[in-house]
Write an enzyme that holds these catalytic residues in place. Structure first.
Site, PDB file in Angstrom:
ATOM      1  N   ASN A 289       0.863  -1.181   0.000  1.00  0.00           N
ATOM      2  CA  ASN A 289       0.000   0.000   0.000  1.00  0.00           C
ATOM      3  C   ASN A 289       0.900   1.231   0.000  1.00  0.00           C
ATOM      4  O   ASN A 289       1.470   1.592   1.031  1.00  0.00           O
ATOM      5  CB  ASN A 289      -0.876  -0.046   1.261  1.00  0.00           C
ATOM      6  CG  ASN A 289      -1.830   1.130   1.340  1.00  0.00           C
ATOM      7  OD1 ASN A 289      -1.779   2.049   0.527  1.00  0.00           O
ATOM      8  ND2 ASN A 289      -2.696   1.103   2.330  1.00  0.00           N
TER       9      ASN A 289
ATOM     10  N   ARG B 217      -2.750  -1.964  -3.281  1.00  0.00           N
ATOM     11  CA  ARG B 217      -3.960  -1.190  -3.010  1.00  0.00           C
ATOM     12  C   ARG B 217      -3.924   0.091  -3.846  1.00  0.00           C
ATOM     13  O   ARG B 217      -2.954   0.847  -3.814  1.00  0.00           O
ATOM     14  CB  ARG B 217      -4.019  -0.808  -1.536  1.00  0.00           C
ATOM     15  CG  ARG B 217      -5.233   0.020  -1.258  1.00  0.00           C
ATOM     16  CD  ARG B 217      -5.134   0.755   0.040  1.00  0.00           C
ATOM     17  NE  ARG B 217      -6.338   1.538   0.219  1.00  0.00           N
ATOM     18  CZ  ARG B 217      -6.377   2.680   0.886  1.00  0.00           C
ATOM     19  NH1 ARG B 217      -5.297   3.167   1.439  1.00  0.00           N
ATOM     20  NH2 ARG B 217      -7.503   3.328   0.997  1.00  0.00           N
TER      21      ARG B 217
ATOM     22  N   HIS C 200     -13.135   3.261   0.157  1.00  0.00           N
ATOM     23  CA  HIS C 200     -13.129   2.191   1.185  1.00  0.00           C
ATOM     24  C   HIS C 200     -13.813   0.926   0.670  1.00  0.00           C
ATOM     25  O   HIS C 200     -14.295   0.108   1.470  1.00  0.00           O
ATOM     26  CB  HIS C 200     -13.871   2.616   2.476  1.00  0.00           C
ATOM     27  CG  HIS C 200     -13.334   3.825   3.164  1.00  0.00           C
ATOM     28  ND1 HIS C 200     -14.147   4.850   3.601  1.00  0.00           N
ATOM     29  CD2 HIS C 200     -12.071   4.163   3.489  1.00  0.00           C
ATOM     30  CE1 HIS C 200     -13.396   5.775   4.177  1.00  0.00           C
ATOM     31  NE2 HIS C 200     -12.138   5.383   4.117  1.00  0.00           N
TER      32      HIS C 200
ATOM     33  N   ARG D   3     -12.241  16.237   7.600  1.00  0.00           N
ATOM     34  CA  ARG D   3     -12.952  16.556   6.345  1.00  0.00           C
ATOM     35  C   ARG D   3     -14.388  16.981   6.653  1.00  0.00           C
ATOM     36  O   ARG D   3     -15.025  16.411   7.542  1.00  0.00           O
ATOM     37  CB  ARG D   3     -12.999  15.333   5.425  1.00  0.00           C
ATOM     38  CG  ARG D   3     -11.649  14.970   4.869  1.00  0.00           C
ATOM     39  CD  ARG D   3     -11.705  13.706   4.057  1.00  0.00           C
ATOM     40  NE  ARG D   3     -10.671  12.785   4.504  1.00  0.00           N
ATOM     41  CZ  ARG D   3     -10.580  11.517   4.148  1.00  0.00           C
ATOM     42  NH1 ARG D   3     -11.469  11.006   3.316  1.00  0.00           N
ATOM     43  NH2 ARG D   3      -9.625  10.750   4.608  1.00  0.00           N
TER      44      ARG D   3
ATOM     45  N   GLU E  40      -8.494  -4.948   5.241  1.00  0.00           N
ATOM     46  CA  GLU E  40      -8.334  -4.617   3.818  1.00  0.00           C
ATOM     47  C   GLU E  40      -7.163  -5.375   3.205  1.00  0.00           C
ATOM     48  O   GLU E  40      -7.228  -5.788   2.050  1.00  0.00           O
ATOM     49  CB  GLU E  40      -8.145  -3.102   3.658  1.00  0.00           C
ATOM     50  CG  GLU E  40      -9.448  -2.345   3.911  1.00  0.00           C
ATOM     51  CD  GLU E  40      -9.240  -0.887   4.240  1.00  0.00           C
ATOM     52  OE1 GLU E  40      -8.772  -0.600   5.344  1.00  0.00           O
ATOM     53  OE2 GLU E  40      -9.555  -0.039   3.380  1.00  0.00           O
TER      54      GLU E  40
END
Ligand code: AMP
Length: 402
Positions: A7, A91, A180, A241, A387
């Protein structure tokens, strides 16, 4: 079969080596602060102590070199030969509308990925550098790309389109993509296994609540809608955010504040200085916010209330979209670890058949579990996301044509 999952972030390379017969991690770690003097390498392997060293890692290639050397190390390594790695799973944050499923890397795929640079400029060039570094260090070992956006590609057009002139969809590919996806995919599959029912007979809402958060409506294993959009900025209130805001706030800020004429400053405002951080003025980290709420901090309480309320609204909307659900799944840092947030989100949802057992919910556990009452029509589940394992499974599937 061993699979390496990589990743690559803008300044980091994170990796996990899996033994796929048991699906257990053998070695994992991260090279952080790539390109900076303070670059370091933290790693661990099964049965060994964690190690952390300052390193020289000017770019992703050097970082990947460090990782492969460590994996091959005679004393501390986990493999003796690079050929022990059957495939590398990467990823990839954004596959645009080019990639709707995982793919084996070849020249065309790399060209397609280069076309995605502009859509996720922070992430995709770093992913690309990582792919090239792996190709160089692990010559001859195939690579598979697994996209965060892929699971969401089943959304119907009326869910993924924005009501702006159609030409911007055609020319600039502006539409909802969702993020996601690997996590939503993993936890919905686990939920079906825990419920002992086929995924294609279930309606599930998955709430991935971390620093970035997204809610997804999954029907029969297919995504119907998701809260993040063209970028990971849309949707619920997050750590730093803003999530959904009235888009007219943007031209207003540009008009009133000269510093926001620069689009980058606005991006920083909405991505890094908003959410829990912006409202509380304290932190974007939920643990700090929960503590501050307990200590009576009013703005922390407002930020906490806003985040929970925004998640509750999406859950309720998707309940309607799916005409009822079998399960509501919480995952990621906040979803897995904050009973306070889960309790607040699920409070007063009994009209939807969502009834939480607050005692079970408060029990500390890192395990998968059900925390709804026996009479709750909807099973409320906590499922730690994985993940990396999902990426390894995808890579294996592509490699073996399963
Ligand atoms: P992630 O992005 O999935 O790593 O999640 C990070 C978020 O999870 C941060 O906001 C953390 O504060 C939050 N988090 C982790 N552990 C806890 C906890 N025990 N209670 C509340 N929030 C937590």
């Amino acid at each position: 079969m061993k699979i390496l999952v990589v990743n690559c972030g803008s300044s980091s390379v994170k990796y996990t080596l899996f033994e796929m017969e048991t699906e257990k991690k053998i070695a994992w770690g991260i090279v952080e602060c790539i390109g900076l003097a303070e670059a370091y390498y933290k790693r661990q392997s099964i049965g060994r102590e964690e190690k952390k060293d300052s390193v020289k890692a000017a770019d992703h290639t050097q970082a990947v070199e460090l990782v492969i050397k460590e994996l091959l190390d005679k004393e501390n390594g986990s493999i003796q030969n690079i050929d022990e790695i059957s495939v590398v799973g990467h990823r990839i944050v954004h596959g645009g509308d080019k990639f709707s499923k995982s793919v084996l890397v070849d020249k065309d795929v790399k060209a397609g990925l280069r076309e995605c640079f502009s859509i996720a400029p922070l992430h995709t060039p770093a992913h690309y550098a990582g792919i090239e570094a792996v190709e160089k260090m692990l010559s001859g070992i195939p690579s598979v790309l697994v996209f965060d956006t892929a699971f969401h590609q089943t959304m119907p057009d009326y869910a993924y389109m924005y009501a702006i002139p159609y030409e911007y969809y055609e020319k600039d590919h502006i539409r909802r993509y969702g993020f996601h996806g690997t996590s939503h995919n993993y936890v919905s599959q686990r939920a079906a296994q825990m419920l002992g029912k086929p995924l294609n007979e279930l309606k599930i809402i998955t709430a991935h609540l971390g620093n970035g958060s997204s809610i997804t409506a999954v029907e029969n294993g297919k995504v119907i809608d998701t809260s993040m959009g063209f970028t990971p900025l849309q949707g619920v209130v997050m750590g730093t955010r803003c999530g959904d805001i009235d888009p007219a706030i943007i031209p207003y800020l540009i008009d009133v504040y000269p510093e926001y004429k620069d689009g980058n400053a606005l991006n920083i405002l909405m991505n890094k200085k908003s959410g829990l951080m912006g409202v509380s003025g304290l932190s974007g980290d939920m643990r700090t916010i929960v503590k501050a709420v307990a200590a009576g901090n009013k703005r922390a309480k407002l930020a906490f209330d806003m985040l929970c309320y925004s998640v509750k609204k999406y859950i309720s909307a998707y309940f309607g979209v799916l005409n009822g659900i079998d399960a509501l799944v919480f995952t990621a840092g906040i979803g897995e670890n904050s009973p306070t947030v889960r309790e607040r989100i699920c409070a007063n949802l009994s009209a939807l058949g969502i009834e939480m057992d607050n005692v079970k919910n408060a029990e500390p556990s890192g395990e998968e579990r059900v925390v709804s009452t026996p009479v709750s029509k909807v099973k409320i589940m906590i499922i730690p996301t994985n993940e990396e394992l999902m990426i390894a499974r995808e890579a294996k599937k592509i490699l073996t044509n399963e």
